[in-house]
Motif scaffolding. Structure first.
Motif, PDB file in Angstrom:
ATOM      1  N   LYS A 210       0.826  -1.225   0.000  1.00  0.00           N
ATOM      2  CA  LYS A 210       0.000   0.000   0.000  1.00  0.00           C
ATOM      3  C   LYS A 210       0.854   1.267   0.000  1.00  0.00           C
TER       4      LYS A 210
ATOM      5  N   PRO B 132       2.589   4.122  -2.369  1.00  0.00           N
ATOM      6  CA  PRO B 132       2.582   4.645  -3.736  1.00  0.00           C
ATOM      7  C   PRO B 132       3.948   4.495  -4.412  1.00  0.00           C
TER       8      PRO B 132
ATOM      9  N   VAL C 171      -0.956   3.991  -7.389  1.00  0.00           N
ATOM     10  CA  VAL C 171      -1.489   3.772  -6.041  1.00  0.00           C
ATOM     11  C   VAL C 171      -2.438   2.589  -6.079  1.00  0.00           C
ATOM     12  N   ASP C 172      -2.590   1.936  -4.949  1.00  0.00           N
ATOM     13  CA  ASP C 172      -3.516   0.804  -4.891  1.00  0.00           C
ATOM     14  C   ASP C 172      -4.950   1.313  -4.966  1.00  0.00           C
TER      15      ASP C 172
ATOM     16  N   GLU D 152      -7.710   0.710  -3.193  1.00  0.00           N
ATOM     17  CA  GLU D 152      -8.344   1.166  -1.949  1.00  0.00           C
ATOM     18  C   GLU D 152      -7.908   2.587  -1.596  1.00  0.00           C
ATOM     19  N   SER D 153      -6.626   2.867  -1.705  1.00  0.00           N
ATOM     20  CA  SER D 153      -6.132   4.213  -1.393  1.00  0.00           C
ATOM     21  C   SER D 153      -6.689   5.233  -2.368  1.00  0.00           C
TER      22      SER D 153
ATOM     23  N   ALA E 155     -10.369   5.862  -1.517  1.00  0.00           N
ATOM     24  CA  ALA E 155     -10.480   6.634  -0.270  1.00  0.00           C
ATOM     25  C   ALA E 155     -10.129   8.098  -0.522  1.00  0.00           C
ATOM     26  N   ASN E 156      -9.116   8.353  -1.335  1.00  0.00           N
ATOM     27  CA  ASN E 156      -8.751   9.734  -1.654  1.00  0.00           C
ATOM     28  C   ASN E 156      -9.842  10.428  -2.461  1.00  0.00           C
TER      29      ASN E 156
END
Length: 85
Positions: free
Chosen positions: A24, A26, A40-41, A43-44, A47-48
């Motif tokens: 996880k 970047p 980036v993954d 999920e991240s 969320a962002n």
């Protein structure tokens, strides 16, 4: 944050993406010694995106408040009644 050359990404995409999923963290992709992209993954990233939408909504609300576009609680309830049923 990790850094990888674009040529490394081309040759080792599966490994880089696997590491990204697991750690996880970047990854900055460089091209000719300069940043070209970030990986980036999922999920991240998602969320962002949610954070950005929330921050944009707050910014719109602050702008409306500073411009005097405000409603009383009763006025707001009347305006939103169709959604508050």
């Amino acid at each position: 944050m990790k850094t990888e050359l674009v040529t490394t990404l081309k040759r080792q995409a599966t490994r880089i993406i696997g590491d990204l999923r697991a750690e996880k963290v970047p990854v900055m992709i460089t091209e000719h010694g300069k940043p070209a992209a970030y990986l980036v993954d999922v999920e991240s990233f998602e969320a962002n995106e949610k954070r950005m939408k929330l921050l944009e909504g707050l910014a719109r609300g602050e702008k409306a408040f500073s411009e005097g576009r405000i409603l009383s609680n009763l006025e707001a309830k009347k305006k939103m009644s169709r959604w508050l049923k």
